[in-house]
Design an enzyme around this catalytic site. Structure first.
Site, PDB file in Angstrom:
ATOM      1  CB  CYS A 106      -5.855 -14.798 -14.784  1.00 49.52           C
ATOM      2  SG  CYS A 106      -5.587 -16.558 -14.839  1.00 49.52           S
ATOM      3  CB  ILE A 113     -17.495  -8.344  -7.790  1.00 43.07           C
ATOM      4  CG1 ILE A 113     -17.145  -7.553  -6.530  1.00 43.07           C
ATOM      5  CG2 ILE A 113     -16.382  -9.321  -8.123  1.00 43.07           C
ATOM      6  CD1 ILE A 113     -17.235  -8.405  -5.267  1.00 43.07           C
TER       7      ILE A 113
HETATM    8  N1  EPU Z   1     -17.738  -6.883 -15.395  1.00 46.84           N
HETATM    9  C1  EPU Z   1     -18.046  -5.734 -14.708  1.00 46.84           C
HETATM   10  N2  EPU Z   1     -18.572  -5.856 -13.464  1.00 46.84           N
HETATM   11  C2  EPU Z   1     -18.785  -7.061 -12.874  1.00 46.84           C
HETATM   12  C3  EPU Z   1     -18.457  -8.231 -13.568  1.00 46.84           C
HETATM   13  C4  EPU Z   1     -17.930  -8.105 -14.852  1.00 46.84           C
HETATM   14  O1  EPU Z   1     -17.864  -4.637 -15.203  1.00 46.84           O
HETATM   15  O2  EPU Z   1     -19.265  -7.096 -11.727  1.00 46.84           O
HETATM   16  C5  EPU Z   1     -17.187  -6.796 -16.767  1.00 46.84           C
HETATM   17  C6  EPU Z   1     -15.727  -7.223 -16.793  1.00 46.84           C
HETATM   18  O3  EPU Z   1     -14.855  -6.143 -16.525  1.00 46.84           O
HETATM   19  C7  EPU Z   1     -15.590  -7.718 -18.221  1.00 46.84           C
HETATM   20  C8  EPU Z   1     -16.973  -8.308 -18.520  1.00 46.84           C
HETATM   21  O4  EPU Z   1     -17.861  -7.724 -17.589  1.00 46.84           O
HETATM   22  O5  EPU Z   1     -15.391  -6.656 -19.102  1.00 46.84           O
HETATM   23  C9  EPU Z   1     -17.012  -9.804 -18.432  1.00 46.84           C
HETATM   24  O6  EPU Z   1     -16.711 -10.217 -17.147  1.00 46.84           O
HETATM   25  P1  EPU Z   1     -17.367 -11.543 -16.593  1.00 46.84           P
HETATM   26  O7  EPU Z   1     -17.981 -11.265 -15.284  1.00 46.84           O
HETATM   27  O8  EPU Z   1     -18.198 -12.199 -17.626  1.00 46.84           O
HETATM   28  O9  EPU Z   1     -16.130 -12.440 -16.407  1.00 46.84           O
HETATM   29  P2  EPU Z   1     -15.902 -13.370 -15.243  1.00 46.84           P
HETATM   30  O10 EPU Z   1     -17.144 -13.832 -14.639  1.00 46.84           O
HETATM   31  O11 EPU Z   1     -14.883 -12.726 -14.366  1.00 46.84           O
HETATM   32  C10 EPU Z   1     -15.896 -15.580 -16.779  1.00 46.84           C
HETATM   33  C11 EPU Z   1     -14.881 -16.669 -16.920  1.00 46.84           C
HETATM   34  C12 EPU Z   1     -13.630 -16.098 -17.563  1.00 46.84           C
HETATM   35  C13 EPU Z   1     -14.006 -15.565 -18.940  1.00 46.84           C
HETATM   36  C14 EPU Z   1     -15.174 -14.573 -18.851  1.00 46.84           C
HETATM   37  C15 EPU Z   1     -15.700 -14.123 -20.196  1.00 46.84           C
HETATM   38  C16 EPU Z   1     -15.460 -18.061 -15.040  1.00 46.84           C
HETATM   39  C17 EPU Z   1     -15.090 -18.568 -13.704  1.00 46.84           C
HETATM   40  N3  EPU Z   1     -14.612 -17.188 -15.584  1.00 46.84           N
HETATM   41  O12 EPU Z   1     -15.218 -14.601 -15.999  1.00 46.84           O
HETATM   42  O13 EPU Z   1     -12.714 -17.149 -17.690  1.00 46.84           O
HETATM   43  O14 EPU Z   1     -12.901 -14.909 -19.522  1.00 46.84           O
HETATM   44  O15 EPU Z   1     -16.260 -15.134 -18.092  1.00 46.84           O
HETATM   45  O16 EPU Z   1     -16.172 -15.206 -20.923  1.00 46.84           O
HETATM   46  O17 EPU Z   1     -16.468 -18.452 -15.598  1.00 46.84           O
HETATM   47  C18 EPU Z   1     -10.601 -18.102 -17.894  1.00 46.84           C
HETATM   48  O18 EPU Z   1     -11.195 -19.199 -17.887  1.00 46.84           O
HETATM   49  O19 EPU Z   1      -9.378 -17.978 -18.146  1.00 46.84           O
HETATM   50  C19 EPU Z   1     -11.376 -16.906 -17.591  1.00 46.84           C
HETATM   51  C20 EPU Z   1     -10.809 -15.747 -17.303  1.00 46.84           C
END
Ligand code: EPU
Length: 379
Positions: A106, A113
């Protein structure tokens, strides 16, 4: 909105668990699986990689991967979901290599990453990046003390999966504590991997023989707390009464607390949640955070709830730069909202919303556009 409905299995548990099915040569029998596009895309990617998949029922999957055919997941499919990044941890552990296109998902922010890549580096993975591809290789993963710059859900999950086949002990800190991280760890424990601390900020994986599991697993996924919160808020917005069966009642504390602050009547009759509109809604502050506080994924729905509540609600979502990207569309529909900056909005309510032609930048915002009067064309 009135009636009774069963909540689906959790999307954000299903996707890492499907990726983690690569960590056994045995058969994984998964139930309470949500029947959604992201799951179908993940299954297509896994089938390409060599997984044998059966689907006896919409909500049930049997998957086995005795052999991996490829370690490059299909780039077109990878770009359709953020969770494709989770294949990296499982593939690097199982095959020592992975060539992955930058994941999609989204439009809610930059979604880097770097935390994932840094965790892999700390475990002994060499990284080469060309254009939008990441080439990850390792001769032997090494257990380490891993520090995550961000308490990222998927980076924690990737690090846990890779560490399952690393030599020695891995400590991940600060680890994400969300219920779907715990569910993944439980699934991996059933495969025989030694994981402790899931649900806390320190997860320890101890690998004695670094052998790939051959165990057959039965696992019922946890139910989706965001779907539960969305339907609960929808019932209040539409002045209804609903019963949500198969609800993850142990994972709803922050959501129930917030909906009660808005004036909703909520009660638990395990495993159901009953939500009822009994009095005019009143404004409440919405501040999202990591578990166990309010999830960012519910923020758009709570913002709509705020448009139907008397008074002024401050919405604060620090997590993604563009998660308030839908606000302009909501204003077009009649909401009275002042966007203070990319992370904060002030909502004055109640206002009547009406249909229009709008764009939804993410799936969570899309859901809320159906909760108004009139017809809306949303793309
Ligand atoms: N972040 C970084 N670097 C990274 C990874 C994350 O700076 O390498 C930062 C992001 O910018 C953000 C924070 O860390 O500020 C959280 O990111 P996170 O990695 O936790 O999010 P995600 O793994 O991309 C998962 C869920 C999301 C949910 C978030 C927070 C999955 C597949 N996705 O995303 O779900 O919003 O955790 O709880 O588990 C949704 O379901 O609509 C969705 C977006």
């Amino acid at each position: 909105m009135s009636g009774r409905v069963a909540i689906s299995g959790s999307k954000n548990a299903a996707l890492p668990i499907l990726a983690a099915s690569l960590l056994t040569t045995g058969r994984c029998h998964l139930t309470n699986m949500p029947d959604i596009d992201d799951v179908n895309v993940m299954l297509k990617i896994l089938a390409d990689l060599g997984s044998q998949i059966k689907r006896p029922h919409r909500h049930e999957i049997i998957i086995a991967t005795p052999k991996i055919r490829l370690s490059t997941p299909n780039p077109q499919l990878v770009q359709r979901l953020r969770a494709s990044i989770l294949l990296a941890g499982a593939l690097i552990a199982r095959t020592g290599q992975c060539r992955l296109f930058h994941p999609g998902g989204c439009v809610i922010g930059r979604r880097p990453i770097d935390t994932h890549l840094e965790a892999f580096r700390q475990l002994g993975v060499a990284l080469r990046q060309e254009d939008n591809y990441y080439q990850l290789t390792t001769k032997q993963l090494r257990g380490r003390q891993i520090f995550l710059d961000e308490v990222s859900v998927t980076a924690t999950e990737n690090a846990v999966m890779a560490a399952c086949l690393a030599r020695g002990k891995t400590t991940i800190t600060p680890a994400a504590c969300e219920p779907h991280v715990v569910d993944l760890c439980l699934f991996l424990q059933k495969m025989g991997y030694q994981i402790s601390g899931a649900g806390n900020h320190t997860i320890v994986i101890t690998t004695n023989n670094k052998q790939l599991s051959t165990i057959n697993i039965e696992h019922r996924l946890i139910s989706d707390e965001v779907e539960t919160g969305t339907l609960a808020a929808a019932a209040l917005i539409t002045k209804g009464k609903i019963t949500l069966d198969n609800a993850p009642v142990d994972n709803l504390a922050s959501i129930i607390h917030k909906l009660r602050q808005f004036g909703g009547r909520l009660s638990i009759k395990k495993p159901s949640l009953i939500v009822e509109y009994t009095e005019p809604l009143t404004a409440a502050g919405v501040q999202v955070d990591t578990w166990p506080r309010l999830p960012t994924d519910l923020q758009p729905v709570l913002t709509v709830l705020a448009t139907q509540s008397r008074g002024t609600s401050l919405i604060h979502d620090w997590m993604y730069e563009r998660r308030l990207g839908y606000i302009d569309e909501l204003v077009k529909m009649g909401a009275s909202i002042t966007l203070c900056d990319p992370h904060r909005a002030i909502v004055a309510g109640p206002t009547k919303l009406s249909g229009g032609q709008i764009i939804s930048p993410d799936i969570r915002a899309f859901l809320l556009f159906t909760l108004h009067y009139g017809q809306t064309y949303c793309h």
